[in-house]
Structure formats: structure tokens, C-alpha cells
Design a protein around this motif. Structure first.
Motif, PDB file in Angstrom:
ATOM      1  N   LEU A 121      -2.608  -0.844  13.980  1.00 53.83           N
ATOM      2  CA  LEU A 121      -3.524   0.225  13.624  1.00 53.83           C
ATOM      3  C   LEU A 121      -4.175   0.940  14.882  1.00 53.83           C
ATOM      4  N   GLU A 122      -4.398  -0.130  15.909  1.00 51.90           N
ATOM      5  CA  GLU A 122      -5.255   0.770  16.949  1.00 51.90           C
ATOM      6  C   GLU A 122      -4.233   1.761  17.648  1.00 51.90           C
ATOM      7  N   ALA A 123      -2.772   1.082  17.705  1.00 49.98           N
ATOM      8  CA  ALA A 123      -1.728   1.994  18.370  1.00 49.98           C
ATOM      9  C   ALA A 123      -1.533   3.250  17.654  1.00 49.98           C
ATOM     10  N   LEU A 124      -1.472   3.119  16.366  1.00 50.11           N
ATOM     11  CA  LEU A 124      -1.352   4.278  15.441  1.00 50.11           C
ATOM     12  C   LEU A 124      -2.388   5.479  15.756  1.00 50.11           C
ATOM     13  N   GLU A 125      -3.667   4.900  15.739  1.00 51.41           N
ATOM     14  CA  GLU A 125      -4.894   5.721  16.059  1.00 51.41           C
ATOM     15  C   GLU A 125      -4.720   6.505  17.529  1.00 51.41           C
ATOM     16  N   LYS A 126      -4.225   5.645  18.454  1.00 59.60           N
ATOM     17  CA  LYS A 126      -4.084   6.223  19.647  1.00 59.60           C
ATOM     18  C   LYS A 126      -2.911   7.498  19.615  1.00 59.60           C
ATOM     19  N   VAL A 127      -2.211   7.367  18.951  1.00 51.94           N
ATOM     20  CA  VAL A 127      -1.203   8.536  18.967  1.00 51.94           C
ATOM     21  C   VAL A 127      -1.505   9.150  17.827  1.00 51.94           C
ATOM     22  N   GLY A 128      -2.661   9.372  17.149  1.00 56.43           N
ATOM     23  CA  GLY A 128      -3.090  10.352  16.086  1.00 56.43           C
ATOM     24  C   GLY A 128      -2.378  10.040  14.947  1.00 56.43           C
ATOM     25  N   MET A 129      -1.742   9.038  14.416  1.00 54.04           N
ATOM     26  CA  MET A 129      -0.822   8.720  13.265  1.00 54.04           C
ATOM     27  C   MET A 129      -1.542   8.103  12.143  1.00 54.04           C
ATOM     28  N   LEU A 130      -2.618   7.606  12.619  1.00 53.49           N
ATOM     29  CA  LEU A 130      -3.240   6.669  11.568  1.00 53.49           C
ATOM     30  C   LEU A 130      -3.375   7.152  10.184  1.00 53.49           C
ATOM     31  N   PRO A 131      -3.650   8.624   9.994  1.00 54.50           N
ATOM     32  CA  PRO A 131      -3.589   8.819   8.582  1.00 54.50           C
ATOM     33  C   PRO A 131      -2.400   8.693   7.628  1.00 54.50           C
ATOM     34  N   PHE A 132      -1.289   8.456   8.546  1.00 59.46           N
ATOM     35  CA  PHE A 132       0.112   8.261   8.172  1.00 59.46           C
ATOM     36  C   PHE A 132       0.778   6.907   8.183  1.00 59.46           C
ATOM     37  N   LYS A 133      -0.321   5.927   8.191  1.00 56.72           N
ATOM     38  CA  LYS A 133       0.207   4.722   8.377  1.00 56.72           C
ATOM     39  C   LYS A 133       1.096   4.307   7.078  1.00 56.72           C
ATOM     40  N   GLY A 134       0.793   4.622   5.907  1.00 62.95           N
ATOM     41  CA  GLY A 134       1.457   3.966   4.762  1.00 62.95           C
ATOM     42  C   GLY A 134       2.764   4.915   4.530  1.00 62.95           C
ATOM     43  N   ARG A 135       2.895   6.074   5.049  1.00 61.94           N
ATOM     44  CA  ARG A 135       4.208   6.919   4.637  1.00 61.94           C
ATOM     45  C   ARG A 135       5.372   6.464   5.043  1.00 61.94           C
ATOM     46  N   GLN A 136       6.205   6.640   4.092  1.00 60.08           N
ATOM     47  CA  GLN A 136       7.810   6.206   4.473  1.00 60.08           C
ATOM     48  C   GLN A 136       8.299   6.970   5.587  1.00 60.08           C
ATOM     49  N   ILE A 137       9.078   6.204   6.446  1.00 66.38           N
ATOM     50  CA  ILE A 137       9.304   7.008   7.606  1.00 66.38           C
ATOM     51  C   ILE A 137      10.245   8.220   7.490  1.00 66.38           C
ATOM     52  N   SER A 138      10.841   8.046   6.450  1.00 68.32           N
ATOM     53  CA  SER A 138      11.938   9.138   6.347  1.00 68.32           C
ATOM     54  C   SER A 138      10.743  10.839   5.926  1.00 68.32           C
ATOM     55  N   GLN A 139       9.571  10.518   5.593  1.00 67.38           N
ATOM     56  CA  GLN A 139       8.816  11.591   5.151  1.00 67.38           C
ATOM     57  C   GLN A 139       8.077  12.092   6.209  1.00 67.38           C
ATOM     58  N   LEU A 140       8.298  11.606   7.601  1.00 62.54           N
ATOM     59  CA  LEU A 140       7.590  12.002   8.736  1.00 62.54           C
ATOM     60  C   LEU A 140       8.389  12.916   9.288  1.00 62.54           C
ATOM     61  N   SER A 141       7.658  14.139  10.174  1.00 61.55           N
ATOM     62  CA  SER A 141       8.308  15.091  10.967  1.00 61.55           C
ATOM     63  C   SER A 141       8.871  14.456  12.103  1.00 61.55           C
ATOM     64  N   GLY A 142       9.856  15.411  12.912  1.00 64.13           N
ATOM     65  CA  GLY A 142      10.637  14.613  14.138  1.00 64.13           C
ATOM     66  C   GLY A 142       9.430  14.069  15.010  1.00 64.13           C
ATOM     67  N   GLY A 143       8.436  15.041  15.212  1.00 64.38           N
ATOM     68  CA  GLY A 143       7.311  14.538  16.399  1.00 64.38           C
ATOM     69  C   GLY A 143       6.435  13.595  15.772  1.00 64.38           C
ATOM     70  N   GLN A 144       6.163  13.543  14.411  1.00 65.07           N
ATOM     71  CA  GLN A 144       5.473  12.263  13.964  1.00 65.07           C
ATOM     72  C   GLN A 144       6.332  10.909  14.119  1.00 65.07           C
ATOM     73  N   GLN A 145       7.733  10.994  14.064  1.00 64.87           N
ATOM     74  CA  GLN A 145       8.524   9.826  14.130  1.00 64.87           C
ATOM     75  C   GLN A 145       8.513   9.192  15.686  1.00 64.87           C
ATOM     76  N   GLN A 146       8.464  10.420  16.541  1.00 67.92           N
ATOM     77  CA  GLN A 146       8.520   9.923  17.999  1.00 67.92           C
ATOM     78  C   GLN A 146       7.219   9.348  18.283  1.00 67.92           C
ATOM     79  N   ARG A 147       5.826   9.806  17.774  1.00 67.20           N
ATOM     80  CA  ARG A 147       4.833   9.307  18.033  1.00 67.20           C
ATOM     81  C   ARG A 147       4.855   7.929  17.409  1.00 67.20           C
ATOM     82  N   ILE A 148       5.327   7.548  16.212  1.00 67.02           N
ATOM     83  CA  ILE A 148       5.157   6.369  15.867  1.00 67.02           C
ATOM     84  C   ILE A 148       6.215   5.407  16.533  1.00 67.02           C
ATOM     85  N   PHE A 149       7.324   5.940  17.265  1.00 65.43           N
ATOM     86  CA  PHE A 149       7.994   4.891  18.157  1.00 65.43           C
ATOM     87  C   PHE A 149       7.050   4.638  19.623  1.00 65.43           C
ATOM     88  N   LEU A 150       6.547   5.796  19.642  1.00 69.11           N
ATOM     89  CA  LEU A 150       5.439   5.650  21.202  1.00 69.11           C
ATOM     90  C   LEU A 150       4.521   4.633  20.624  1.00 69.11           C
TER      91      LEU A 150
END
Lengths: 245, 386
Positions: A121-150
């Protein structure tokens, strides 16, 4: 410069079906640099990373991480594969993908618990993706997917980060967000190695660069070796980049 | 229900569960056809094992046949690695070769071997209760039940122990390798489980139904959920449901149990394929239709934004200007009105503040592909959902 060597590659040769894609690579990456690996398509940039991480078996040569083989140093290393290398329709959520970063420190069989979830959760926060934590990964944009990987790499809390084209297919805002995080990692003394495509941004983003085209062409500080001569040697044609000083 | 009926349903259900677990991972790894290859190519292993043990239920025979399954996988990968043919071709080359060796072995020894090709393909679930396991002279139930029960227990044990490893190596083999979870080890582990399950299930339900039980429940579950654990749970439930309903279908039709179970699996998949809430055919068609309307809406709003002159914004002119049919123009107008994006005054259409902001944001998103601004729009419009 009297710095520790984070990654040392000696005489590394990798072949696919007996055709060498990396030929006799010697490379020393000092601790604490933010390094780009550049080279044309098919130059073996991803292959170099994969061989360092033991994903591909080299036919010759050796790799050491802080003086020891990779097998003994896994926990010091985080890896961000190319975004296109996974199936984003896989039934899982953003949080779950980030949690995978903790699997390495858990080892076999042991399951992630509250501690791992908190770190994710802390890592998600760092990349600004905390609001999307529960989202299915195909529902993320390309940039968001890359942030998840980071975020998944950040959760590993490693000393050395390898990233395979983290800027591919991401929007400008995400690119800036990612490079800022990479610069923070460098500030914290981490070593970051990035396969990079956009030559224009090399001087702005990185302080270290390796030119690669099956063989190593050059490696060193951007301000010393990022020049037309090396670019021409690497890309084979008269390559000119206008570097805005 | 008599005892035999209960036993048959129990065996069929356990087989379904044992198949659904490796099947889920095969589907996610896009390796569904491998289960077809395994189910056929274990035949020579079964026959040779039978020559040696003279007992179709011997654990040695099961292991030998399962080994043939793993060999199939290795052969397919070897052929594929030469780069001369693609994976599907390699599969098509390997399993008929091994299967035919089994067929010839059976034919050559037809008199000695209590095995025939029909039984191999379709199974003999109806006869399963007749073959009892006797321990110290006491009847403890059908042998098939014990075999598949043992295999299922092992599969569940492995699944619980290695769930994390299976997940990471299926989703991202590169990361798994870099973290020290050998994807090759996990791959062959999964192939071994799939092979052992196939052999164990084979005697009861035959080569064709084994494939159906591995793939159809997992494929159906895949359409319904975005959570791996739920997908496993759904696949297992679908398998058991088809096993039991298929049994009663066979009972009612006086037909093959294996065939009826497969039919139920097919029907179940068809229904889910049509009606699944987000990935189903009807949902997808609806979504596409909505997206078309939304694109029209955006075009229309942009037109309004670009034109301040009233003659460009007259209700009747819209059809001519943007070249839409009456129905479409009306749908778009209604949608815009419903969302308070326009006001119509004296047949002149104007953007509201909301409509104006919506248009700017949407256009900005389409140009820059940056979706930080449009999160709130995703709920109401399909167009922005990636």
C-alpha cells in the motif's frame, strides 16, 4: 572515482539458437548511478538485463552483484520487466500485483501477510496509485500499469533496480512521475539501470550511460561520453542529437 | 438414489474438482491444448504399464502413464524450440504419434489386454462402482473413487502450498525467475499434476471428457471474475455442477454419462459466454453500442463548442450538419439532455457549463491520453474506461 561496483559483468556472451545477441560484454556499473542502456532494436538491451538477472543463461561469462553471484544477492535486486511481457487480462488487482514484489523476501511456500500488504500500500501511495488498489489490472491505462510495475519494484526495497523500457507507451505526466521516483532512488544511494529508447532525454534523465549494440560500445558518465561519436558507432549511421545545454 | 448412483456422482464430482484446479492455470497460461495432447499421449504409457503390472489401478501404472504425459510436454517444447514449427503444430505432431503407438499396442494384444479404444476415449463411469477396493476382505468403496480421491488430495495440498508461486510464474515468469522461483520447475510441476490427474480421471471418464473438464469450467469462470481465487472456486463449482447434472441428464436420456457431462459443460459455457455481466457477448455488444453513441455525443458537443452562431446550433440543422439519421440525432440529444450538458432554448442548442467542461476534459484526454482528470467520467461513460 572511488566508488563501489554494484554490478560487474565479465566476458558475457548470450546466444539464441547459437546466434550471439550479446558478444563478450564487460561492464562495471558503479553504485549510486542512474544509468541508461541505449542501442538500436535488436542490440540486446533487454537480453543484457535478463542475463544479469539469471532469466537467460549466458553461454559464457559471469555476473556479480556487489562481488557475489546473483543467486546469493537476489534480495538486493528489483526488476521491472517490459509492460508488454505480461498478460494484463490476468484475473488480479493492482494491489495484488504490487504484493508480488514481496514474494522474493518471503521465499517458497510462505504467504504474504499484513506486513507485506502494508508495504504494498505504501508503494502504491508513492506512485500515486493508491486510489486504484482494488482495480482489475486490465482496467488501468498504460501509464497506470507502468506505475504498478514500478510500485512492485519499490516494494522490494532493493539496492539495485533494473527496468526494461519503463517509459514505453506512457503519457507525459507518468513519464515525469516515474523519472522523479528514479531520481529519488538515486538520491537514496540506490543504483538504477534503465533500458531506454528516447535519446533526446538521456542527458536530462540520466547521469550514466551504456551504449550497446551486440557489443558494448562505451560506458561512463553522460557528460563525458554521450556524444555524436559514440552514437554513430552504436547506431551505425551518422547520428546527431541536438543536446540542449 | 441407490449406492451405485451416489458413487458415480461422487467420482464424477471429484474428477471435476481435480481437473478444474490444474485446468484454471492451463487456461491462464494459454496452454489449453496441452491437456488435449496429454490426455491422448498417456495411452502408450497406460498400455505398457498394464503389460507390466496387469492391474489398471496400480499406482505404478498411473505414474508411468503420467510420465508419458510429461514426456509429451517436453517433446512439444523441443520441437517448438527448433523454430521450424509453431506450438500448435508441434502438439499436433506429438500426441497422435504417441496415441497411435498405444492404439497399435492394444490391437496387437487385444486378447490379453482388458482395454479397448472406446473405453479409453469415453470412459466407463457407469461401471466404476463394480470395481471395488477390498482391504483385509472388507469393501471400502470403488477403486476409482480412492484413486481420484488420493490424486485430488495431493493436488489440493500442492495448490495451497504453492499458490503464490503458481500465481507469480503464470502472471510474470520473468519476475518469478528474477526472484528465484524457477518458472521451469513450476511449469513441470503443473504439467506433472495435469498428467497424473488426467491418468487418474481417464479410467473413469475417458480422454475426451478429461479435456473438457479441465478447460470448460476454467474458461467459463474466466469470463465471470477478475480474481484468481474466485476463478478457481467458480471453475470447481461449474465442474461439480456439470458432473452431477450431466449424470442425471444421462440417466434421463439413457445415454453416455461422459457425453452428457460434456454436453452440460458446453451448455454452461454457452450461457456464460452470452450472458456474463462484463465479458459476455451481449454485454460487449451493449458496451460497443453505448461507446458509439458516446463518440457521437462528444462529436456533437465539440460542434457546439466550436460554433457560437445560432444557425449552426438549431435542432433541425444537426441532422444535416453532422449528417446523422433522425434516430441517432435524437438519441444523442436525449443523452446530452439527460446529463445536463446542453439546454435547448427555442430549438437552439447551447452547452451548459457542465457540458463545456466535459468536452474540454474529454478532448484533452483523447489528445494527451492522460487519464488523471477523467476518473469521475469513467463511471458514467464507457468511452473512458480504458
Amino acid at each position: 572515482m572511488d566508488k563501489k561496483i554494484a554490478v560487474q559483468v565479465d566476458d558475457l556472451t548470450v546466444a539464441y539458437n547459437y546466434k550471439p545477441v550479446l558478444w563478450d560484454i564487460d561492464l562495471e556499473i558503479p553504485e549510486g548511478v542512474l544509468m541508461a542502456i541505449v542501442g538500436p532494436n535488436g542490440a540486446g538491451k533487454s537480453t543484457l538485463i535478463k542475463a544479469i538477472l539469471g532469466i537467460l543463461k549466458p553461454i559464457a561469462g559471469s555476473v556479480s552483484i556487489y562481488g557475489k553471484p546473483y543467486d546469493q544477492q537476489r534480495k538486493l535486486v528489483a526488476y521491472v520487466p517490459q509492460k508488454g511481457s505480461v498478460d494484463w487480462d490476468f484475473p488480479t488487482t493492482a494491489l495484488d500485483v504490487v504484493m508480488m514484489g514481496t514474494y522474493g523476501s518471503l521465499g517458497w511456500i510462505k504467504r504474504p501477510g499484513q506486513k507485506e500488504k502494508k508495504a504494498a500500500l505504501e508503494a502504491l501511495e508513492k506512485v500515486g496509485m493508491l486510489p486504484f488498489k482494488g482495480r482489475q489490472i486490465s482496467q488501468l491505462s498504460g501509464g497506470q500499469q507502468q506505475r504498478i510495475f514500478l510500485a512492485r519494484a519499490l516494494v522490494q526495497d532493493a539496492s539495485i533496480y533494473f527496468m526494461d523500457e519503463p517509459f514505453q507507451g506512457v503519457d507525459a505526466t507518468t513519464e515525469i512521475a516515474i523519472i522523479n521516483i528514479l531520481k529519488e532512488l538515486r538520491k537514496a544511494g540506490k543504483t538504477v539501470i534503465v533500458v531506454h529508447h528516447d535519446l533526446q532525454t538521456v542527458p536530462e534523465y540520466f547521469d550514466w550511460v551504456t551504449f550497446l549494440n551486440v557489443k558494448k560500445i562505451a560506458t561512463g558518465p553522460v557528460k563525458d561520453i554521450f556524444n555524436d561519436d559514440n552514437l554513430t558507432k552504436t547506431y551505425g549511421i551518422n547520428y546527431k542529437v541536438s543536446i540542449q545545454e | 438414489m441407490n449406492n451405485a448412483q451416489i458413487e458415480i456422482q461422487l467420482i464424477a464430482s471429484l474428477v471435476a474438482v481435480a481437473c478444474a484446479i490444474p485446468g484454471t492455470f492451463l487456461v491462464l497460461r494459454k496452454m489449453a491444448m496441452i491437456s488435449d495432447a496429454i490426455s491422448h499421449s498417456i495411452l502408450p504409457g497406460l498400455v505398457i504399464g498394464f503389460f507390466i503390472t496387469q492391474d489398471l489401478n496400480s499406482p505404478f501404472l498411473i505414474l508411468l502413464a503420467a510420465l508419458t504425459g510429461v514426456i509429451t510436454v517436453v517433446l512439444v517444447e523441443r520441437i517448438q524450440k527448433t523454430g521450424l514449427v509453431k506450438e500448435d503444430t508441434a502438439i499436433g505432431l506429438v500426441f497422435p504419434a504417441l496415441f497411435s503407438i498405444g492404439v497399435i499396442l492394444i490391437a496387437k494384444n487385444a486378447n490379453d489386454v482388458h482395454l479397448d479404444v472406446d473405453a479409453v476415449l469415453l470412459g466407463e463411469l457407469a461401471f466404476a462402482p463394480f470395481d471395488r477396493l477390498m482391504i483385509a476382505g472388507a469393501d471400502v468403496g470403488p477403486k476409482s473413487l480412492w484413486i481420484i480421491g488420493t490424486i485430488l488430495s495431493m493436488t489440493i495440498g500442492l495448490l495451497i502450498a504453492f499458490f503464490k508461486e503458481l500465481k507469480i510464474s503464470t502472471f510474470d515468469a520473468g519476475l518469478a525467475a528474477s526472484l528465484g522461483f524457477s518458472p521451469a520447475l513450476i511449469h513441470y510441476g503443473l504439467m506433472t499434476v495435469a498428467s497424473v490427474t488426467t491418468v487418474g480421471a481417464f479410467d473413469a471418464v475417458g480422454a475426451i471428457l478429461v479435456v473438457a473438464l479441465m478447460i470448460a469450467p476454467a474458461a467459463s469462470a474466466y469470463l465471470l471474475t477478475t480474481n484468481l481465487k474466485k476463478m478457481l472456486g467458480l471453475a470447481i463449482s461449474f465442474g461439480v455442477f456439470s458432473a452431477i447434472s450431466g449424470y442425471w441428464l444421462a440417466h434421463w436420456l439413457d445415454a453416455s454419462i461422459a457425453g452428457s457431462i460434456t454436453t452440460m459443460l458446453g451448455l454452461l459455457f454457452l450461457i456464460i459466454y452470452l450472458f456474463a455481466p462484463s465479458k459476455g457477448l451481449i454485454a460487449v455488444m451493449y458496451r460497443e453500442k453505448q461507446q458509439r453513441t458516446e463518440v457521437s455525443l462528444l462529436t456533437f458537443l465539440l460542434h457546439l463548442k466550436n460554433h457560437s452562431e445560432t444557425r449552426e446550433r438549431h435542432v433541425n440543422h444537426l441532422q444535416e450538419h453532422i449528417n446523422w439519421q433522425k434516430v441517432r440525432a435524437k438519441t444523442v440529444l436525449d443523452l446530452a439532455l439527460k446529463n445536463n450538458m446542453i439546454i435547448i432554448d427555442n430549438n437552439i442548442v447551447s452547452l451548459t457549463q457542465k457540458g463545456d467542461e466535459f468536452t474540454s476534459k474529454a478532448i484533452n484526454y483523447i489528445i494527451t491520453n492522460e487519464d488523471a482528470q477523467i476518473e469521475d467520467m469513467k463511471d458514467d461513460f464507457f468511452l473512458f474506461r480504458g
